[in-house]
Design a protein around this motif. Structure first.
Motif, PDB file in Angstrom:
ATOM      1  N   LEU A 161     -50.241  20.329  -1.051  1.00 16.40           N
ATOM      2  CA  LEU A 161     -49.745  21.231  -0.078  1.00 16.40           C
ATOM      3  C   LEU A 161     -48.972  22.510  -0.791  1.00 16.40           C
ATOM      4  O   LEU A 161     -47.823  21.723  -1.121  1.00 16.40           O
ATOM      5  CB  LEU A 161     -49.416  20.781   1.087  1.00 16.40           C
ATOM      6  N   PHE A 162     -49.261  23.414  -1.123  1.00 14.06           N
ATOM      7  CA  PHE A 162     -48.457  24.424  -2.162  1.00 14.06           C
ATOM      8  C   PHE A 162     -47.937  25.427  -1.058  1.00 14.06           C
ATOM      9  O   PHE A 162     -48.689  26.386  -0.842  1.00 14.06           O
ATOM     10  CB  PHE A 162     -49.219  25.019  -3.180  1.00 14.06           C
ATOM     11  N   ILE A 163     -46.736  25.331  -0.780  1.00  8.84           N
ATOM     12  CA  ILE A 163     -46.078  26.398   0.099  1.00  8.84           C
ATOM     13  C   ILE A 163     -45.310  27.366  -0.809  1.00  8.84           C
ATOM     14  O   ILE A 163     -44.583  27.067  -1.659  1.00  8.84           O
ATOM     15  CB  ILE A 163     -45.128  25.824   1.134  1.00  8.84           C
ATOM     16  N   ALA A 164     -45.671  28.886  -0.403  1.00  9.24           N
ATOM     17  CA  ALA A 164     -44.980  29.661  -1.205  1.00  9.24           C
ATOM     18  C   ALA A 164     -45.124  30.827  -0.654  1.00  9.24           C
ATOM     19  O   ALA A 164     -45.867  31.190   0.140  1.00  9.24           O
ATOM     20  CB  ALA A 164     -45.516  29.961  -2.673  1.00  9.24           C
ATOM     21  N   HIS A 165     -44.400  32.118  -1.163  1.00 10.02           N
ATOM     22  CA  HIS A 165     -44.276  33.312  -0.618  1.00 10.02           C
ATOM     23  C   HIS A 165     -44.908  34.415  -1.777  1.00 10.02           C
ATOM     24  O   HIS A 165     -45.511  35.498  -1.249  1.00 10.02           O
ATOM     25  CB  HIS A 165     -43.119  33.888  -0.133  1.00 10.02           C
ATOM     26  N   ASP A 166     -45.132  33.825  -2.987  1.00 12.13           N
ATOM     27  CA  ASP A 166     -45.572  34.722  -3.795  1.00 12.13           C
ATOM     28  C   ASP A 166     -47.277  34.438  -3.909  1.00 12.13           C
ATOM     29  O   ASP A 166     -47.594  33.504  -4.290  1.00 12.13           O
ATOM     30  CB  ASP A 166     -45.054  34.100  -5.226  1.00 12.13           C
ATOM     31  N   LEU A 167     -47.791  35.444  -3.442  1.00  9.58           N
ATOM     32  CA  LEU A 167     -49.145  35.327  -3.127  1.00  9.58           C
ATOM     33  C   LEU A 167     -49.796  35.432  -4.755  1.00  9.58           C
ATOM     34  O   LEU A 167     -51.184  34.781  -4.571  1.00  9.58           O
ATOM     35  CB  LEU A 167     -49.908  36.314  -2.367  1.00  9.58           C
ATOM     36  N   LEU A 168     -49.431  35.936  -5.482  1.00  7.11           N
ATOM     37  CA  LEU A 168     -50.035  35.655  -6.847  1.00  7.11           C
ATOM     38  C   LEU A 168     -50.340  34.294  -7.437  1.00  7.11           C
ATOM     39  O   LEU A 168     -51.194  33.844  -7.986  1.00  7.11           O
ATOM     40  CB  LEU A 168     -49.705  36.603  -7.926  1.00  7.11           C
ATOM     41  N   VAL A 169     -49.231  33.697  -7.094  1.00 12.11           N
ATOM     42  CA  VAL A 169     -48.928  32.447  -7.754  1.00 12.11           C
ATOM     43  C   VAL A 169     -49.751  31.530  -6.748  1.00 12.11           C
ATOM     44  O   VAL A 169     -50.684  30.599  -7.296  1.00 12.11           O
ATOM     45  CB  VAL A 169     -47.420  31.756  -7.404  1.00 12.11           C
ATOM     46  N   VAL A 170     -49.757  31.645  -5.590  1.00 11.24           N
ATOM     47  CA  VAL A 170     -50.569  30.811  -4.529  1.00 11.24           C
ATOM     48  C   VAL A 170     -52.051  31.064  -4.855  1.00 11.24           C
ATOM     49  O   VAL A 170     -53.003  30.074  -4.966  1.00 11.24           O
ATOM     50  CB  VAL A 170     -50.546  31.134  -3.187  1.00 11.24           C
ATOM     51  N   ARG A 171     -52.475  32.180  -5.328  1.00 10.18           N
ATOM     52  CA  ARG A 171     -54.236  32.178  -5.381  1.00 10.18           C
ATOM     53  C   ARG A 171     -54.450  31.594  -6.830  1.00 10.18           C
ATOM     54  O   ARG A 171     -55.228  31.169  -6.752  1.00 10.18           O
ATOM     55  CB  ARG A 171     -54.191  34.052  -5.782  1.00 10.18           C
ATOM     56  N   GLY A 221     -52.933  26.069  -0.419  1.00 11.95           N
ATOM     57  CA  GLY A 221     -51.957  27.117  -0.592  1.00 11.95           C
ATOM     58  C   GLY A 221     -51.627  27.554   1.089  1.00 11.95           C
ATOM     59  O   GLY A 221     -52.317  27.761   1.978  1.00 11.95           O
ATOM     60  N   LEU A 222     -50.374  27.353   1.150  1.00 14.18           N
ATOM     61  CA  LEU A 222     -49.646  27.955   2.733  1.00 14.18           C
ATOM     62  C   LEU A 222     -48.884  29.096   2.409  1.00 14.18           C
ATOM     63  O   LEU A 222     -47.683  29.046   1.832  1.00 14.18           O
ATOM     64  CB  LEU A 222     -48.918  26.739   3.364  1.00 14.18           C
ATOM     65  N   VAL A 223     -49.286  30.241   2.679  1.00 17.53           N
ATOM     66  CA  VAL A 223     -48.206  31.430   2.555  1.00 17.53           C
ATOM     67  C   VAL A 223     -47.801  32.039   4.126  1.00 17.53           C
ATOM     68  O   VAL A 223     -48.298  31.739   4.987  1.00 17.53           O
ATOM     69  CB  VAL A 223     -49.278  32.578   1.848  1.00 17.53           C
ATOM     70  N   GLY A 224     -46.871  32.996   4.046  1.00 16.09           N
ATOM     71  CA  GLY A 224     -46.408  33.629   5.094  1.00 16.09           C
ATOM     72  C   GLY A 224     -44.846  34.095   4.605  1.00 16.09           C
ATOM     73  O   GLY A 224     -44.477  33.708   3.672  1.00 16.09           O
ATOM     74  N   GLU A 225     -44.384  34.984   5.552  1.00 16.32           N
ATOM     75  CA  GLU A 225     -43.107  35.340   5.159  1.00 16.32           C
ATOM     76  C   GLU A 225     -42.032  34.409   5.924  1.00 16.32           C
ATOM     77  O   GLU A 225     -42.458  33.782   6.417  1.00 16.32           O
ATOM     78  CB  GLU A 225     -43.060  36.996   5.856  1.00 16.32           C
ATOM     79  N   SER A 226     -40.651  34.975   5.542  1.00 14.65           N
ATOM     80  CA  SER A 226     -39.640  33.928   6.073  1.00 14.65           C
ATOM     81  C   SER A 226     -39.728  34.215   7.462  1.00 14.65           C
ATOM     82  O   SER A 226     -40.066  34.709   8.187  1.00 14.65           O
ATOM     83  CB  SER A 226     -38.453  34.689   5.563  1.00 14.65           C
ATOM     84  N   GLY A 227     -39.609  32.759   7.939  1.00 14.85           N
ATOM     85  CA  GLY A 227     -39.406  32.463   9.631  1.00 14.85           C
ATOM     86  C   GLY A 227     -40.949  31.973  10.150  1.00 14.85           C
ATOM     87  O   GLY A 227     -40.887  32.124  11.019  1.00 14.85           O
ATOM     88  N   THR A 279     -35.429  42.046  -3.700  1.00 13.14           N
ATOM     89  CA  THR A 279     -35.785  40.635  -4.259  1.00 13.14           C
ATOM     90  C   THR A 279     -35.653  39.652  -3.058  1.00 13.14           C
ATOM     91  O   THR A 279     -36.277  38.639  -3.144  1.00 13.14           O
ATOM     92  CB  THR A 279     -34.910  40.467  -5.270  1.00 13.14           C
ATOM     93  N   ALA A 280     -34.650  39.987  -2.084  1.00 18.25           N
ATOM     94  CA  ALA A 280     -34.239  39.379  -1.297  1.00 18.25           C
ATOM     95  C   ALA A 280     -35.214  39.447   0.060  1.00 18.25           C
ATOM     96  O   ALA A 280     -35.169  38.767   1.131  1.00 18.25           O
ATOM     97  CB  ALA A 280     -32.864  39.455  -0.789  1.00 18.25           C
ATOM     98  N   LEU A 281     -36.231  40.497   0.201  1.00 16.32           N
ATOM     99  CA  LEU A 281     -37.161  40.641   1.259  1.00 16.32           C
ATOM    100  C   LEU A 281     -38.364  40.327   1.270  1.00 16.32           C
ATOM    101  O   LEU A 281     -38.918  40.015   0.098  1.00 16.32           O
ATOM    102  CB  LEU A 281     -37.120  42.252   1.270  1.00 16.32           C
ATOM    103  N   ASP A 282     -38.920  40.066   2.375  1.00 14.98           N
ATOM    104  CA  ASP A 282     -40.547  39.568   2.361  1.00 14.98           C
ATOM    105  C   ASP A 282     -41.245  40.669   2.058  1.00 14.98           C
ATOM    106  O   ASP A 282     -41.110  41.926   1.990  1.00 14.98           O
ATOM    107  CB  ASP A 282     -40.849  39.391   3.707  1.00 14.98           C
ATOM    108  N   VAL A 283     -42.719  40.464   1.597  1.00 14.41           N
ATOM    109  CA  VAL A 283     -43.625  41.366   0.885  1.00 14.41           C
ATOM    110  C   VAL A 283     -44.028  42.592   1.706  1.00 14.41           C
ATOM    111  O   VAL A 283     -43.903  43.736   1.395  1.00 14.41           O
ATOM    112  CB  VAL A 283     -44.919  40.898   0.539  1.00 14.41           C
ATOM    113  N   THR A 284     -44.095  42.332   3.261  1.00 19.24           N
ATOM    114  CA  THR A 284     -44.481  43.597   3.911  1.00 19.24           C
ATOM    115  C   THR A 284     -43.234  44.197   3.896  1.00 19.24           C
ATOM    116  O   THR A 284     -43.450  45.699   4.281  1.00 19.24           O
ATOM    117  CB  THR A 284     -45.068  43.025   5.391  1.00 19.24           C
ATOM    118  N   ILE A 285     -42.004  43.850   4.175  1.00 18.28           N
ATOM    119  CA  ILE A 285     -40.775  44.632   4.202  1.00 18.28           C
ATOM    120  C   ILE A 285     -40.699  45.250   2.697  1.00 18.28           C
ATOM    121  O   ILE A 285     -40.121  46.484   2.689  1.00 18.28           O
ATOM    122  CB  ILE A 285     -39.540  43.696   4.516  1.00 18.28           C
TER     123      ILE A 285
END
Lengths: 331, 340
Positions: free
Chosen positions: B209-219, B46-52, A184-190
């Motif tokens: 501008l919808f920022i999220a890491h959950d790709l299903l939600v963003v889609r 939608g703006l997606v990507g991993e942390s950082g 849960t605390a990790l990014d999708v690719t990780i």
């Protein structure tokens, strides 16, 4: 073929707080076979983590197993005492937690922490423990294990720390691994890396996994069997295919409808209405009834017993006991 | 739904944060490095990507919560530059934050939280008018009027996020930056809030501008989607296009990493599991930032950052070797050990 490892029967766990008794787990029963991955899904407060902590008997101060039985290889663990549990934890059943950032001690090296677990649970001497630790780091896919042994947790990324936690949990070859929201605390690719790793190791070492998660995607990918929990009770239980394609409980159906997928793309989502339940004020009947669109009078009065839908599927919902519910249900 | 007119245009936006790396020495952390895109009136990007990867920083820099290092922010045809322009811009553009627990002041009542932007911008004449507006906003987000004098801690996560949304709507904005607005919520509550974003957009003709890491939600919520990696935008296209035919190798692997809530599909899916971790943005690789994890990386990827260009109508991508990437079908499963 299937060899039963763990059997949980009518487990009740409560937290005794100043505000009153919080019944976090309310009559949970299931069995776990060797080589299987069992998923426990539910939202926050559904009791999925407390079920796991009850099995390990690592509940916080105010928590207590009120009644029920937990049998490992036929041997009762409830009331067996700390000495027995010490032999179980780590050796037979291991657990990894959600947050890899806080589960490692920042003041000791990774090697020290891995060796500590091995020395505590096995008869290995220091040299053997060191070798085992290095072997485990390699097993979870981290390069240069000798160098990594001397490093501290801050030198590792989140995904690598979770790998270390897995290495630690598996170092004593447990029969059961409980993974409490491991990605849960990790990014999708990780997350994809860690899930692949867990699957590979499960096959390689032949253990059983209890996968606790709120993510139905993770469940679909990892689990053979699924338990759906709401407000401390099991709504529905069955093989992954049964739960996802032939769900027989209104909560599970609502949960599946409320996630965005390729099918409902462009349409309105169908959320479950209302707010999550207050465990201090549990309704008398079905805990989901206040949020259920199909709630009937009986749902508010009395809880439905779990009935066997078919060989691979159990559900506790009054909808299944209506005379017209035998065929395809209109949702 | 979306008109043709650009509401917001971002040109070469850069946001560098100085990080101490020794006595009196700082190094720029390139959180956002030369990002350009447009948002049309009435659409959701939608703006997606991993942390950082810098997605939150993009959102905050657009509203100038951080002062941009360089680049232009053009809103409704006019660059937002001077103080007066910024003040006017902030009446039209607001933000919903990720964490409904820490973004609401615990010492203020719900009505004061929602009315704070009204107070700041002086948008009412009488107390009664203020109260009326607060109640109107609360009804937009499905809160009862009796909730007005309560405190934030009395509400569940989903309700708190509704309060945060009501606050963002207070100034009657045209444009809202939604920074992971549903990721702290349970699945069943998440769907309620996503629907509410949809309804409000229709009712108040908002642009998101919808920022999220959950790709299903963003889609689900977006008309177009942009993918970021290590401060750079790597791909931008229509939501369906990017899901069905991602071109950039990072988008491909990101999308294939999403666990689909469908056991049969999960079993048959060929997934591209990336090696290694995201490098630290402090030591970003030279050239293309993705090259250290990219299965198609070649020597020239280290040399220069590929240009972010339109390869098909409305489909932008930054990759040197698009032809090779697209000629290789999915099903390439990479597993391996991690380095670094």
């Amino acid at each position: 073929m299937s060899e039963q490892l763990l059997e949980v029967n009518d487990l009740h766990t409560s937290f005794f707080t100043d505000a009153g008794e919080v019944r976090a787990v309310n009559g949970v029963s299931f069995r776990l076979d060797r080589n299987k991955v069992l998923g426990i899904v539910g939202e926050s407060g559904s009791g999925k983590s407390v079920t796991a902590y009850s099995i390990m008997q690592i509940l916080a101060g105010t928590g207590k197993i009120v009644s029920g039985s937990i049998k490992l290889d036929g041997r009762e663990l409830v009331g067996a005492g700390e000495a027995v549990m010490k032999g179980v934890r780590g050796n037979r059943i291991s657990i990894i937690f959600q947050d890899p950032m806080t589960s490692l001690n920042p003041t000791y090296t990774i090697g020290h922490q891995l060796m500590e677990a091995i020395l505590l649970h096995t008869n290995r001497n220091k040299q053997q423990a060191r070798e085992r630790a290095i072997e485990m780091i390699r097993l979870v896919g981290i390069n240069e294990p000798e160098k990594r042994m001397k490093q501290y947790p801050y030198e590792f990324s989140g995904g690598m720390r979770q790998r270390i936690m897995i290495a630690m949990a598996l170092a004593c070859e447990p029969d059961i691994l409980i993974a409490d929201e491991p990605t849960t605390a990790l990014d999708v690719t990780i997350q994809a890396q860690i899930l692949e790793l867990m699957k590979d190791l499960q096959k390689e070492l032949g253990m059983a996994i209890i996968m606790i998660t709120h993510d139905l995607g993770v469940v679909a990918q990892m689990c053979d069997e699924v338990i759906v929990m709401y407000a401390g009770s099991i709504c529905e239980q069955g093989t992954a295919d049964e739960i996802f394609y032939h769900s027989k409980h209104e909560y599970t159906k609502g949960l599946l409808r409320s996630i965005p997928t390729a099918e409902n793309n462009g349409q309105k989502l169908e959320p479950i209405t209302g707010t999550p339940i207050d465990l201090l004020n549990m309704p008398k009947g079905c805990p989901f009834a206040p949020r259920c669109d199909h709630a009937m009078k009986i749902c508010l009065r009395e809880r439905a017993k779990r009935i066997q839908i078919n060989e691979d599927h159990q559900a506790g919902c009054w909808m299944n006991e209506r005379p017209d519910s035998s065929g395809e249900e209109a949702s | 739904m979306s008109g043709e007119k650009n509401l917001l245009e971002i040109r070469h936006l850069k946001e560098y944060f100085p990080v101490n790396v020794g006595f009196f020495r700082t190094k720029p952390l390139k959180a956002v490095d030369d990002v350009s895109f447009t948002i049309k009136k009435g659409e959701t990007l939608g703006l997606v990507g991993e942390s950082g990867c810098g997605k939150t920083t993009v959102g905050r820099t657009i509203l100038q919560l951080y002062k941009p290092t360089s680049g232009e922010i053009i809103y409704d045809g006019e660059e937002v530059k001077t103080k007066a322009q910024l003040a006017a811009f902030r009446k039209k553009a607001t933000m919903v934050f990720q964490d409904p627990y820490s973004s609401l002041n615990p010492r203020m009542t719900v009505q004061d939280i929602i009315a704070e932007p009204l107070d700041v911008h002086g948008l009412y004449r009488t107390k009664a008018e203020r109260r009326e507006r607060v109640l109107e906003l609360m009804s937009y987000v499905g809160l009862n009027s009796e909730h007005a004098s309560r405190y934030a801690h009395e509400f569940s996560g989903g309700q708190r996020q509704r309060i945060g949304i009501a606050r963002a709507l207070a100034v009657n904005p045209e444009f809202i930056v939604c920074d992971e607005p549903v990721s702290a919520l349970d699945v069943s509550i998440q769907a309620q809030v996503i629907n509410m974003f949809d309804e409000l957009q229709e009712k108040l003709s908002l642009t998101y501008l919808f920022i999220a890491h959950d790709l299903l939600v963003v889609r689900h919520i977006s008309d177009r989607i942009a993918v970021m990696y290590l401060g750079k935008m790597v791909e931008l296209a229509d939501a369906e296009e990017i899901y069905n035919r991602p071109l950039h190798p990072y988008s491909k692997s990101l999308l294939s990493s999403v666990p689909v809530p469908d056991p049969q599909e999960a079993r048959s899916n060929q997934r591209i599991v990336l090696e290694g971790d995201i490098p630290s943005p402090l030591n970003a690789p030279s050239g293309c930032p993705f090259r250290t994890r990219c299965p198609y990386a070649q020597e020239d990827c280290a040399g220069s950052m590929p240009e972010f260009k339109e390869v098909e109508k409305g489909h932008f991508v930054a990759c040197h070797h698009l032809d090779e990437v697209s000629s290789m079908k999915g099903g390439l499963v990479l597993r391996g050990t991690m380095t670094g």
